[in-house]
Design a protein around this motif. Structure first.
Motif, PDB file in Angstrom:
ATOM      1  N   MET A  36     -32.831 -35.139  37.017  1.00  0.00           N
ATOM      2  CA  MET A  36     -32.392 -34.205  38.061  1.00  0.00           C
ATOM      3  C   MET A  36     -32.727 -32.763  37.683  1.00  0.00           C
ATOM      4  O   MET A  36     -33.138 -31.958  38.531  1.00  0.00           O
ATOM      5  CB  MET A  36     -30.882 -34.360  38.282  1.00  0.00           C
ATOM      6  CG  MET A  36     -30.466 -35.661  38.930  1.00  0.00           C
ATOM      7  SD  MET A  36     -28.665 -35.844  39.036  1.00  0.00           S
ATOM      8  CE  MET A  36     -28.230 -34.385  39.988  1.00  0.00           C
ATOM      9  N   LEU A  37     -32.558 -32.434  36.403  1.00  0.00           N
ATOM     10  CA  LEU A  37     -32.878 -31.086  35.938  1.00  0.00           C
ATOM     11  C   LEU A  37     -34.351 -30.774  36.155  1.00  0.00           C
ATOM     12  O   LEU A  37     -34.703 -29.678  36.618  1.00  0.00           O
ATOM     13  CB  LEU A  37     -32.524 -30.965  34.455  1.00  0.00           C
ATOM     14  CG  LEU A  37     -32.797 -29.605  33.783  1.00  0.00           C
ATOM     15  CD1 LEU A  37     -31.950 -28.520  34.434  1.00  0.00           C
ATOM     16  CD2 LEU A  37     -32.509 -29.691  32.290  1.00  0.00           C
ATOM     17  N   SER A  41     -23.652 -46.601  29.446  1.00  0.00           N
ATOM     18  CA  SER A  41     -23.342 -45.696  30.564  1.00  0.00           C
ATOM     19  C   SER A  41     -23.654 -44.235  30.245  1.00  0.00           C
ATOM     20  O   SER A  41     -24.339 -43.563  31.027  1.00  0.00           O
ATOM     21  CB  SER A  41     -21.870 -45.846  30.970  1.00  0.00           C
ATOM     22  OG  SER A  41     -21.645 -47.120  31.539  1.00  0.00           O
ATOM     23  N   PRO A  42     -23.202 -43.682  29.097  1.00  0.00           N
ATOM     24  CA  PRO A  42     -23.551 -42.280  28.814  1.00  0.00           C
ATOM     25  C   PRO A  42     -25.047 -42.061  28.622  1.00  0.00           C
ATOM     26  O   PRO A  42     -25.572 -41.006  28.982  1.00  0.00           O
ATOM     27  CB  PRO A  42     -22.761 -41.961  27.543  1.00  0.00           C
ATOM     28  CG  PRO A  42     -22.384 -43.261  26.961  1.00  0.00           C
ATOM     29  CD  PRO A  42     -22.249 -44.201  28.096  1.00  0.00           C
ATOM     30  N   ALA A  60     -27.227 -39.468  30.808  1.00  0.00           N
ATOM     31  CA  ALA A  60     -28.029 -38.404  30.200  1.00  0.00           C
ATOM     32  C   ALA A  60     -29.462 -38.430  30.727  1.00  0.00           C
ATOM     33  O   ALA A  60     -30.034 -37.381  31.074  1.00  0.00           O
ATOM     34  CB  ALA A  60     -28.013 -38.544  28.683  1.00  0.00           C
ATOM     35  N   LEU A  61     -30.052 -39.600  30.812  1.00  0.00           N
ATOM     36  CA  LEU A  61     -31.415 -39.718  31.322  1.00  0.00           C
ATOM     37  C   LEU A  61     -31.486 -39.305  32.789  1.00  0.00           C
ATOM     38  O   LEU A  61     -32.432 -38.641  33.221  1.00  0.00           O
ATOM     39  CB  LEU A  61     -31.919 -41.154  31.142  1.00  0.00           C
ATOM     40  CG  LEU A  61     -32.278 -41.555  29.712  1.00  0.00           C
ATOM     41  CD1 LEU A  61     -32.466 -43.066  29.604  1.00  0.00           C
ATOM     42  CD2 LEU A  61     -33.542 -40.841  29.255  1.00  0.00           C
ATOM     43  N   THR A 103     -36.734 -34.782  24.547  1.00  0.00           N
ATOM     44  CA  THR A 103     -35.371 -35.307  24.667  1.00  0.00           C
ATOM     45  C   THR A 103     -35.376 -36.670  25.345  1.00  0.00           C
ATOM     46  O   THR A 103     -34.646 -37.587  24.938  1.00  0.00           O
ATOM     47  CB  THR A 103     -34.497 -34.324  25.469  1.00  0.00           C
ATOM     48  OG1 THR A 103     -34.515 -33.039  24.843  1.00  0.00           O
ATOM     49  CG2 THR A 103     -33.055 -34.821  25.538  1.00  0.00           C
ATOM     50  N   GLU A 104     -36.204 -36.819  26.368  1.00  0.00           N
ATOM     51  CA  GLU A 104     -36.296 -38.109  27.063  1.00  0.00           C
ATOM     52  C   GLU A 104     -36.827 -39.197  26.137  1.00  0.00           C
ATOM     53  O   GLU A 104     -36.344 -40.333  26.159  1.00  0.00           O
ATOM     54  CB  GLU A 104     -37.189 -37.966  28.298  1.00  0.00           C
ATOM     55  CG  GLU A 104     -36.534 -37.214  29.440  1.00  0.00           C
ATOM     56  CD  GLU A 104     -37.488 -36.957  30.585  1.00  0.00           C
ATOM     57  OE1 GLU A 104     -37.014 -36.824  31.729  1.00  0.00           O
ATOM     58  OE2 GLU A 104     -38.716 -36.887  30.347  1.00  0.00           O
ATOM     59  N   ARG A 105     -37.812 -38.853  25.308  1.00  0.00           N
ATOM     60  CA  ARG A 105     -38.344 -39.844  24.366  1.00  0.00           C
ATOM     61  C   ARG A 105     -37.283 -40.257  23.353  1.00  0.00           C
ATOM     62  O   ARG A 105     -37.152 -41.441  23.017  1.00  0.00           O
ATOM     63  CB  ARG A 105     -39.576 -39.285  23.646  1.00  0.00           C
ATOM     64  CG  ARG A 105     -40.829 -39.173  24.515  1.00  0.00           C
ATOM     65  CD  ARG A 105     -42.069 -38.931  23.662  1.00  0.00           C
ATOM     66  NE  ARG A 105     -42.002 -37.684  22.926  1.00  0.00           N
ATOM     67  CZ  ARG A 105     -42.435 -36.517  23.406  1.00  0.00           C
ATOM     68  NH1 ARG A 105     -42.941 -36.436  24.626  1.00  0.00           N
ATOM     69  NH2 ARG A 105     -42.359 -35.423  22.659  1.00  0.00           N
ATOM     70  N   ALA A 106     -36.519 -39.273  22.883  1.00  0.00           N
ATOM     71  CA  ALA A 106     -35.461 -39.585  21.919  1.00  0.00           C
ATOM     72  C   ALA A 106     -34.393 -40.476  22.545  1.00  0.00           C
ATOM     73  O   ALA A 106     -33.934 -41.452  21.932  1.00  0.00           O
ATOM     74  CB  ALA A 106     -34.838 -38.291  21.395  1.00  0.00           C
ATOM     75  N   LEU A 107     -33.992 -40.156  23.768  1.00  0.00           N
ATOM     76  CA  LEU A 107     -32.986 -40.972  24.451  1.00  0.00           C
ATOM     77  C   LEU A 107     -33.519 -42.367  24.741  1.00  0.00           C
ATOM     78  O   LEU A 107     -32.773 -43.361  24.669  1.00  0.00           O
ATOM     79  CB  LEU A 107     -32.554 -40.285  25.747  1.00  0.00           C
ATOM     80  CG  LEU A 107     -31.650 -39.059  25.589  1.00  0.00           C
ATOM     81  CD1 LEU A 107     -31.448 -38.373  26.939  1.00  0.00           C
ATOM     82  CD2 LEU A 107     -30.298 -39.447  24.994  1.00  0.00           C
ATOM     83  N   ALA A 108     -34.812 -42.459  25.073  1.00  0.00           N
ATOM     84  CA  ALA A 108     -35.407 -43.766  25.338  1.00  0.00           C
ATOM     85  C   ALA A 108     -35.388 -44.632  24.075  1.00  0.00           C
ATOM     86  O   ALA A 108     -35.146 -45.846  24.138  1.00  0.00           O
ATOM     87  CB  ALA A 108     -36.827 -43.606  25.848  1.00  0.00           C
TER      88      ALA A 108
END
Length: 226
Positions: free
Chosen positions: A41-42, A30-31, A35-36, A61-66
């Motif tokens: 949205m940003l 969920s978190p 975050a993604l 940041t998106e690649r790291a979260l992915a």
């Protein structure tokens, strides 16, 4: 040629760890999703003010979260691999690999397996065969199946990739183990462990050996459909 067969009982401490992994993975999903979503949205709401540097930061940041999300998905799949109910019935192997660009050697039989779990195993083995092919080289993946002992079918997925060092083969199906020559390739070290659990739940075995001419040959057994 040195073949390696991996099949062993799971100690209770590891079973407890798997339960913990399942709970943690559920709690993290969920978190991570939030975050993604907030990053998306940003980007949409402030596209005119982000600039090139900001866009690079967002993309990184998106690649790291992915990558973290991929690890969470693998952790959950590993933890649940022997907890989900299986629903085995007759499945044509040709139908399961129909979406993959592979070479089929000989006819593919029908096996008794849970279709979703069988697809997970084959998707993982074929996907690894492609991923671990050196850059600039066209992947060559060959699938073959033949009758085995005691009413089983042996399914093989052979490639011409980087191969697995002989010293790593006895541990390649262990959770989080990565071969010494795989550091340049991204991975969680859980995919093959998941495959092992799925195959064993079907009463089969899984192993790996050197592919003559280079690369690896992964094999596993499943009951033949009567």
């Amino acid at each position: 040629m040195h073949a390696v067969l991996v099949r062993h009982d799971e100690p209770s401490a590891l079973a407890e760890l798997r339960d913990l992994m399942a709970m943690a993975s559920h709690d993290l999903k969920s978190p991570l999703a939030a975050a993604l979503s907030n990053l998306e949205m940003l980007r949409e709401d402030h596209a005119d003010h982000i600039g090139d540097d900001g866009e690079r930061c967002l993309a990184a940041t998106e690649r790291a979260l992915a990558r973290v999300n991929g690890l969470v998905e693998d952790l959950l799949a590993y933890a649940m691999a022997d907890q989900k109910d299986i629903n085995p019935h007759a499945v044509r192997l040709a139908d399961v690999i129909a979406d993959h660009d592979v070479t089929v050697r000989g006819p593919l039989p029908t096996v008794l397996a849970d279709p979703k779990l069988l697809r997970h195993v084959l998707d993982n083995l074929i996907g690894n065969a492609i991923k671990y092919t050196p850059g600039g080289v066209r992947p060559q993946v060959e699938v073959h199946a033949q009758p085995y002992a005691c009413g089983l079918v042996r399914i093989e997925v052979a490639d011409r990739g980087i191969g697995i060092p002989e010293a790593d083969r006895p541990r390649v199906f262990e959770a989080f183990h990565r071969s010494a020559n795989s550091s340049a390739y991204r991975g969680t070290g859980l995919g093959l462990a998941i495959c092992r659990r799925i195959v064993e739940r079907h009463g089969g075995q899984i192993g790996v050996e050197e592919n003559p001419g280079g690369g690896s040959l992964f094999w596993f057994t499943l009951p033949a459909a009567s």
